[in-house]
Structures are given as structure tokens and as C-alpha cells.
Design an enzyme around this catalytic site. Sequence first.
Site, PDB file in Angstrom:
ATOM      1  N   PHE A 111      43.742  35.150  37.547  1.00 63.15           N
ATOM      2  CA  PHE A 111      44.326  36.497  37.563  1.00 63.15           C
ATOM      3  C   PHE A 111      43.812  37.354  36.415  1.00 63.15           C
ATOM      4  O   PHE A 111      43.890  38.569  36.462  1.00 63.15           O
ATOM      5  CB  PHE A 111      45.855  36.398  37.543  1.00 63.15           C
ATOM      6  CG  PHE A 111      46.489  36.531  36.181  1.00 63.15           C
ATOM      7  CD1 PHE A 111      46.496  35.470  35.300  1.00 63.15           C
ATOM      8  CD2 PHE A 111      47.076  37.723  35.792  1.00 63.15           C
ATOM      9  CE1 PHE A 111      47.078  35.588  34.046  1.00 63.15           C
ATOM     10  CE2 PHE A 111      47.661  37.852  34.543  1.00 63.15           C
ATOM     11  CZ  PHE A 111      47.661  36.787  33.669  1.00 63.15           C
ATOM     12  N   LYS A 112      43.256  36.746  35.377  1.00 64.32           N
ATOM     13  CA  LYS A 112      42.778  37.523  34.230  1.00 64.32           C
ATOM     14  C   LYS A 112      41.659  38.491  34.621  1.00 64.32           C
ATOM     15  O   LYS A 112      41.409  39.464  33.926  1.00 64.32           O
ATOM     16  CB  LYS A 112      42.338  36.583  33.115  1.00 64.32           C
ATOM     17  CG  LYS A 112      43.537  35.862  32.517  1.00 64.32           C
ATOM     18  CD  LYS A 112      43.183  35.068  31.271  1.00 64.32           C
ATOM     19  CE  LYS A 112      44.444  34.566  30.580  1.00 64.32           C
ATOM     20  NZ  LYS A 112      45.192  33.572  31.382  1.00 64.32           N
ATOM     21  N   ASP A 113      40.999  38.225  35.762  1.00 63.53           N
ATOM     22  CA  ASP A 113      39.959  39.144  36.238  1.00 63.53           C
ATOM     23  C   ASP A 113      40.503  40.550  36.490  1.00 63.53           C
ATOM     24  O   ASP A 113      39.790  41.531  36.278  1.00 63.53           O
ATOM     25  CB  ASP A 113      39.358  38.628  37.546  1.00 63.53           C
ATOM     26  CG  ASP A 113      38.434  37.430  37.338  1.00 63.53           C
ATOM     27  OD1 ASP A 113      37.805  37.333  36.270  1.00 63.53           O
ATOM     28  OD2 ASP A 113      38.343  36.596  38.256  1.00 63.53           O
ATOM     29  N   LEU A 116      40.429  41.963  33.095  1.00 55.65           N
ATOM     30  CA  LEU A 116      39.170  41.871  32.336  1.00 55.65           C
ATOM     31  C   LEU A 116      37.976  42.491  33.062  1.00 55.65           C
ATOM     32  O   LEU A 116      36.931  42.693  32.452  1.00 55.65           O
ATOM     33  CB  LEU A 116      38.894  40.422  31.935  1.00 55.65           C
ATOM     34  CG  LEU A 116      39.702  40.031  30.683  1.00 55.65           C
ATOM     35  CD1 LEU A 116      39.714  38.535  30.477  1.00 55.65           C
ATOM     36  CD2 LEU A 116      39.175  40.735  29.430  1.00 55.65           C
TER      37      LEU A 116
END
Length: 489
Positions: A111-113, A116
Amino acid sequence: MINYISTRNSNISVKASEAVLRGQASDGGLFVPQNLEDLKIDYHRITNCDDFKSMAAAVWNLFLDDYGSGVITELVKKSYEGKFSSEKVTPLVKVNGAYVLELYHGPTSAFKDVALQALPNLLTKARSMNGVTDEIMILTATSGDTGSAALSGFSGVDGTSIVVFYPDGGISETQRLQMVTDAGKNTSACAIRGNFDDAQNGVKKIFREMPRPAEGISLSSANSINIGRLVPQIVYYFSAYRQLLDMGSIKDGDLVDFVVPTGNFGDIMAGFFARCMGLPVRRLVCASNKNDVLTEFINTGHYNRIREFHKTTSPSMDILISSNLERLLYYICGEENTASYMKQLEETGEYQISDAELKAIQDVFSAACATDAEGAAAIKDVFESENYLMDTHTSIAWSCLDKYERKEGVPSVVLSTASPYKFCASVLSALGLEVSDSDRKNMEVCHEYTKAEIPAGLADIWDKEILHNDLINPKEMMSYVVEKSMKSR
Ligand SMILES: *Cc1c(COP(=O)(O)O)cnc(C)c1O
């Protein structure tokens, strides 16, 4: 215009783009919008948007108001167009009496995409808006997910470069290959002979002693205390609501619960902002693994990091200091108490909030925790009964579904933070299958057994060329950064 202030001192006050550029306030606090009232809108302005990108533009316009709406539309397009494998970006799936919001369809399958892919664009724009001419060099120490998502986000972005340090032998083969095969000309991934703490301490030391490693190069960080990482995460709470409406699962105005697998409290804090904006959210449920410092805090008001650290099968939630909690404290307790609690945390490792403050938190938040074994049982159960495969972080949240006060008629949405293929060995073991030493083999077996689709970004890492081979001692980190910054000039 929204005023961003330090959680510890409202005299430190900046515009949105400056808050993104600086990352953290000079007194150690985090930047937050000073007044929640400024965020209150008619939520239909966002849920009525045509697609994820228009929702993102509407949310960013509110929070990042000094960028201007023309710029925002362009930055949103750059961040999300063609980057996510699902047209909806964050699709919602109905699974056995609850819903799963899949946040992992970006380039690195975590989920950090969502944040980021956006942060580099927000950062480079903030740089030109504030007359900064230095190139930005991002430094990150990673124990897994953040490093690959940050490398992918900054890869090829003009005016930036990135160096990621990871513990040699301390991350999975899949995670390592995701990093060392990155083809960006401005990226470096370097192994450290040591553990994650050695990498982290090395990075902190470099920030302290060498904020400008070369003429024309400034260091910055990609970690989740930057408000530019939080704002993009608010969007999918609205997207989830809209998808529930489109499925006919709720009527407009109905309340919804969100259950969030939590580490640094960034994801769930974005949910708090969505609720403050007016989205009909009943409960935000903070789900933790065996590192249950937040469960205790939300249930008793006592934050205590002096406890055993557990390495679990949901490693991205193995955290004892949840940095973003400070943002919630500011809104509940005010700047003076927040500053005092943070000082106590630093000096003694614990603090206790007042009963009134605790009650204000409990009006919105519930908390529960689950063990590795409970998470594994959930993976097996949900796969066998629903043919739906979850990863080890999502399954912790799923296990918390029957540990909080659900309400008849209020749907629960579980946030799914990683593809099961990122944590194949643990997923196979949960399913009762044999686990091999080879991640590649595990991925194949997992696919054969479950028939769940392997994300494109993970399927082909085994055959990609290895482009980053560096391996150094922690002592050499500083000279490594200097060398890289000389090259990037
Ligand atoms: C980072 C991460 C989390 C924790 O999110 P926070 O915003 O730090 O609370 C949960 N699951 C996965 C897979 C992650 O990578």
C-alpha cells in the site's frame, strides 16, 4: 489557505508546500493542519467524482492548497496514470460479511505505493515553488516494504536521487530483488553488514552530521512523517465509500467502519482526516499484531514502549514507536500536552493521557490485536471458505473483525496493505503447505494451489538483471553517500 503547524508548537507555521519540503518541523514535531474546521467539506464533492484520480485531485486541492489546482491535476496524473494494475487503483471486494479494500495494486505490491508514487512529484514541485535549487537526495533505511516503494517512486524523477540501505540477509529474497533490479539512473540500493537498527542509526547520523553531503545536494527523507505521504492516503477512504454506494451495499449518508492494520499510525491517521472532512465513518479500528502498544494505549490511555519487541509474520507492523500518533495527540490534547507527552516518551519510554483525552480518542477509535497464529488461521479460513487469499498484514486486521463492537447494518471495510505474494513463505505455511528456502519456488507453489494472480511486478523479478551489488560496513555509510552525491551532481 491551510496553515501547517508543528504538533508541539503552533508558532512554527508554514504553507503546505513548505511542510512537504521540510518533512519534519524544526522542534521535532510533525506538521499538521492547524484547525480541523478548515477541512470540513460536503463529502459529496469527493464521492461524486468520476474516478480515483479526480477524487485525489479534490483531496489534494484541499490539503495542498498553495500548489494550485492546475498543478495538482498534473501531479495526480503523473503519480497514478499507468502505474496501478487496477483501473480503480484501490478496488473494494466483498468477502464473507465484510469488505476488503485492496491497496496493493501499485508497482511494488504494497500500500505504500499509493503515497510513494505521489511524494516525489509533490516534493520536486515544492522545491521549485519555494525557490530551492539544490537537488534532493533521499536517504532511507528499510526493513522491507518502504525501500522498494521509495525506490520505485523516485526512480527517474528529475531533480532527485535516492539511496536505500538494507540489512544484508535481513530481508526476504523477493524484497531484495525488488530493490536491486531497479533500473533508475538516480537510484542506489546498498546492503549493510549489520541489522536494520545499524542501517537506521547510520542514516540518522548522516542526517545529523551531513545535511548537505555535496555542494548543490540536500538530504531528505521518504518516511511517513512527511505530510506529503499522508495526504494521498486519505483518498482511498472516499473511494471505498463510493464503491460501497456503487455496489448498493449502503445508502448515501450511511455509516461505515474501517479496520486498519497499523504500524506507524499513518494509514489510520489518513482515515481520521477523511472522517474530519465529513465522510460518514463510525469507527476506525486500529489492528495490531503481537506488538500491541497501540491496543493498550487506545484501551487505557497508557503508552508504554518499554516492552518486549516481537518479530512477527507481519513485519511491517513490528513497531514500538508509532510516529504518526503524535498527529492525533495534537488534535485531542493540544500542543502543550503533546509536547510534554513526547518529551516523557523520549525520557522515560511512556506517558499517560488524561481520562477526558482518552474518552475523546475512544469516541472514534477502537483497538484490537491478533497473534501470528490467529492471522494464519484467518488466511486459511477465508481462502478455504471464500477462495480469497490475504497477506499476513491484512489477516491481522481480518482477525480483529470479531474483536471490536460491530454494529448491525454498518459494513466493516478491512484495509489490505500487501499482496499475499510479497509474503509467500508465511502465506504457504498458513495454508498448511510445504515451505521451500526459495521464494521463487514458494511463489510458484502458492500460485498453483490458490490460482490467485501474481502481480506483474513480482512475477518477473527472478529473471531481471541485478544492477545494485554494493555491500558495505555501517561505518562506510557516510562516505558512500558522499560518493553518490558527487556522482549525481
Ligand atoms: C507500512 C505497512 C503497514 C503499516 O502502515 P502504517 O501507516 O505504518 O500504520 C501495514 N502493512 C503493510 C504491508 C505495510 O507495508
